[in-house]
Write a protein that holds these residues in place. Structure first.
Motif, PDB file in Angstrom:
ATOM      1  N   ALA A   1       0.834  -1.205   0.000  1.00  0.00           N
ATOM      2  CA  ALA A   1       0.000   0.000   0.000  1.00  0.00           C
ATOM      3  C   ALA A   1       0.867   1.253   0.000  1.00  0.00           C
ATOM      4  N   HIS A   2       1.973   1.204   0.719  1.00  0.00           N
ATOM      5  CA  HIS A   2       2.883   2.354   0.804  1.00  0.00           C
ATOM      6  C   HIS A   2       3.538   2.643  -0.545  1.00  0.00           C
ATOM      7  N   LEU A   3       3.907   1.564  -1.254  1.00  0.00           N
ATOM      8  CA  LEU A   3       4.601   1.722  -2.540  1.00  0.00           C
ATOM      9  C   LEU A   3       3.638   1.824  -3.717  1.00  0.00           C
ATOM     10  N   GLY A   4       2.421   1.294  -3.565  1.00  0.00           N
ATOM     11  CA  GLY A   4       1.486   1.237  -4.688  1.00  0.00           C
ATOM     12  C   GLY A   4       1.892   0.205  -5.708  1.00  0.00           C
ATOM     13  N   VAL A   5       2.550  -0.872  -5.243  1.00  0.00           N
ATOM     14  CA  VAL A   5       3.058  -1.925  -6.131  1.00  0.00           C
ATOM     15  C   VAL A   5       2.697  -3.279  -5.522  1.00  0.00           C
ATOM     16  N   VAL A   6       2.250  -4.238  -6.379  1.00  0.00           N
ATOM     17  CA  VAL A   6       1.990  -5.592  -5.916  1.00  0.00           C
ATOM     18  C   VAL A   6       3.310  -6.353  -5.870  1.00  0.00           C
ATOM     19  N   LEU A   7       3.658  -6.860  -4.695  1.00  0.00           N
ATOM     20  CA  LEU A   7       4.933  -7.540  -4.518  1.00  0.00           C
ATOM     21  C   LEU A   7       4.795  -9.060  -4.512  1.00  0.00           C
ATOM     22  N   PHE A   8       3.617  -9.562  -4.162  1.00  0.00           N
ATOM     23  CA  PHE A   8       3.375 -11.010  -4.133  1.00  0.00           C
ATOM     24  C   PHE A   8       2.050 -11.333  -4.826  1.00  0.00           C
TER      25      PHE A   8
ATOM     26  N   GLY B   1      -0.405 -20.670  -1.121  1.00  0.00           N
ATOM     27  CA  GLY B   1       0.814 -19.935  -0.815  1.00  0.00           C
ATOM     28  C   GLY B   1       0.932 -18.631  -1.578  1.00  0.00           C
ATOM     29  N   VAL B   2       2.129 -18.092  -1.603  1.00  0.00           N
ATOM     30  CA  VAL B   2       2.396 -16.816  -2.280  1.00  0.00           C
ATOM     31  C   VAL B   2       3.595 -16.987  -3.200  1.00  0.00           C
ATOM     32  N   TYR B   3       3.701 -16.065  -4.161  1.00  0.00           N
ATOM     33  CA  TYR B   3       4.836 -16.094  -5.088  1.00  0.00           C
ATOM     34  C   TYR B   3       5.210 -14.656  -5.403  1.00  0.00           C
ATOM     35  N   VAL B   4       6.508 -14.339  -5.267  1.00  0.00           N
ATOM     36  CA  VAL B   4       6.971 -12.972  -5.460  1.00  0.00           C
ATOM     37  C   VAL B   4       6.846 -12.569  -6.929  1.00  0.00           C
ATOM     38  N   THR B   5       6.391 -11.351  -7.193  1.00  0.00           N
ATOM     39  CA  THR B   5       6.275 -10.833  -8.557  1.00  0.00           C
ATOM     40  C   THR B   5       7.638 -10.382  -9.057  1.00  0.00           C
ATOM     41  N   ASP B   6       7.699 -10.046 -10.364  1.00  0.00           N
ATOM     42  CA  ASP B   6       8.963  -9.541 -10.921  1.00  0.00           C
ATOM     43  C   ASP B   6       9.391  -8.259 -10.213  1.00  0.00           C
ATOM     44  N   ALA B   7       8.433  -7.347  -9.961  1.00  0.00           N
ATOM     45  CA  ALA B   7       8.754  -6.108  -9.256  1.00  0.00           C
ATOM     46  C   ALA B   7       9.245  -6.422  -7.842  1.00  0.00           C
ATOM     47  N   GLY B   8       8.584  -7.397  -7.211  1.00  0.00           N
ATOM     48  CA  GLY B   8       9.002  -7.778  -5.862  1.00  0.00           C
ATOM     49  C   GLY B   8      10.388  -8.372  -5.839  1.00  0.00           C
ATOM     50  N   ARG B   9      10.709  -9.192  -6.871  1.00  0.00           N
ATOM     51  CA  ARG B   9      12.037  -9.799  -6.923  1.00  0.00           C
ATOM     52  C   ARG B   9      13.118  -8.725  -7.061  1.00  0.00           C
ATOM     53  N   MET B  10      12.888  -7.740  -7.917  1.00  0.00           N
ATOM     54  CA  MET B  10      13.863  -6.659  -8.099  1.00  0.00           C
ATOM     55  C   MET B  10      14.050  -5.879  -6.801  1.00  0.00           C
ATOM     56  N   LEU B  11      12.934  -5.571  -6.145  1.00  0.00           N
ATOM     57  CA  LEU B  11      13.031  -4.821  -4.895  1.00  0.00           C
ATOM     58  C   LEU B  11      13.747  -5.641  -3.836  1.00  0.00           C
ATOM     59  N   ALA B  12      13.443  -6.937  -3.766  1.00  0.00           N
ATOM     60  CA  ALA B  12      14.066  -7.792  -2.753  1.00  0.00           C
ATOM     61  C   ALA B  12      15.579  -7.832  -2.917  1.00  0.00           C
TER      62      ALA B  12
END
Length: 311
Positions: free
Chosen positions: A46-53, A59-70
């Motif tokens: 919510a803070h970033l306005g980006v879906v990370l998972f 379960g959950v799976y990290v998105t491409d944007a989430g992988r880059m941020l991680a």
């Protein structure tokens, strides 16, 4: 985004979750519940306005944007951890030395010379204690305490290293010397004599103006005008300002004689040999740490150089 606005706890929870694609695994590593990790990640999204998972029933799976941020966050956290470790290790390597000495000696002799030691010595941190009272020296594995004293030995329970014998003589400003008629020791009786209230050591009286006049063959019939000070540096400042003549301890005024802000009436005549001396006091038991040995060696060399060529 400004660094003070970064949600650091949420970033750490997110990074741990992204590492394993699992809120449960992240919770285990962080010592919290999976629900707490889930809430942190949602707040971060919510803070970033980006879906990370991407969230699924199983379960959950990290998105491409989430992988880059991680990857970026993990690199930053690793750098922070490395910096903290380096500071901690460096702090543990530093040897801490406390030197207790009379204020006048610290200010007028040691402080002008100490940077020459510190610029080449990175493994020792020196603290100075302006204290005339004797503090028992000691050394431990990573710290030590030494005392430098002006007095008359012997010093019980310690090992002493003689730095300087002492000689006392009058000094004043060049302007006062030029204006006043000071040709013989008797002429000082007409001047304002700046007197320091030294503390005596073990009952031994500190040499005074009366001792100097006696050694110079001057009979005092009338007490000269005197100003009394509790600190040697105050009396010396007044002498530099042309307010009188002070009975000087040679190691404490040699630099100022060399710079020309003080002058010595009668050239090198009428010195008063003092029974007091400057001694470095060391523990008489145990092995001297290497860092202390380097400092003591440097201090002894500086003292020897001063004795050989003080000006």
């Amino acid at each position: 985004m400004k660094i003070e606005r970064l949600p650091l706890n949420a970033l750490r929870a997110f990074t741990e979750a992204a590492r394993e694609n699992s809120f449960k695994a992240a919770a285990y590593r962080l010592g919290v519940t999976p629900g707490a990790v889930s809430r942190q990640v949602k707040q971060l999204e919510a803070h970033l306005g980006v879906v990370l998972f991407e969230r699924y029933a199983n379960g959950v799976y990290v998105t491409d944007a989430g992988r880059m941020l991680a990857e970026d966050v993990q690199a930053g956290l690793s750098r922070i951890a490395s910096g903290v470790q380096n500071v901690t290790e460096h702090s543990e390597e530093i040897f801490r030395l406390l030197l207790s000495a009379p204020p006048s000696f610290l200010q007028l002799w040691l402080l002008p010379r100490l940077p020459h030691f510190e610029v080449n010595e990175r493994e020792i941190e020196i603290s100075l204690d302006a204290e005339a009272r004797l503090t028992p020296p000691l050394w431990l594995s990573n710290r030590a305490r030494l005392s430098l004293r002006y007095g008359q030995g012997p010093w019980p329970g310690v090992t002493s290293l003689r730095l300087f014998e002492d000689t006392l003589f009058p000094v004043c400003s060049p302007s006062l010397l030029a204006q006043a008629s000071i040709q013989t020791p008797n002429d000082l009786l007409a001047q304002t004599l700046l007197t320091v209230e030294w503390c005596s050591h073990a009952g031994h009286p500190i040499p005074s103006w009366s001792d100097w006049f006696k050694s110079a063959g001057v009979a005092i019939k009338k007490t000269p005008n005197q100003r009394h000070y509790s600190l040697y540096s105050l009396a010396l400042d007044q002498a530099i300002a042309g307010q009188g003549v002070v009975l000087a301890s040679y190691p404490l005024v040699a630099d100022r004689l060399a710079s020309g802000v003080l002058a010595r009436p009668f050239a090198e005549q009428y010195p008063l040999a003092s029974p007091f001396a400057y001694d470095l006091l060391l523990p008489d038991e145990g092995e001297m740490p290497a860092a202390v040995a380097r400092f003591v060696e440097w201090l002894a060399q500086e003292a020897a150089h001063f004795r050989d060529d003080p000006l």
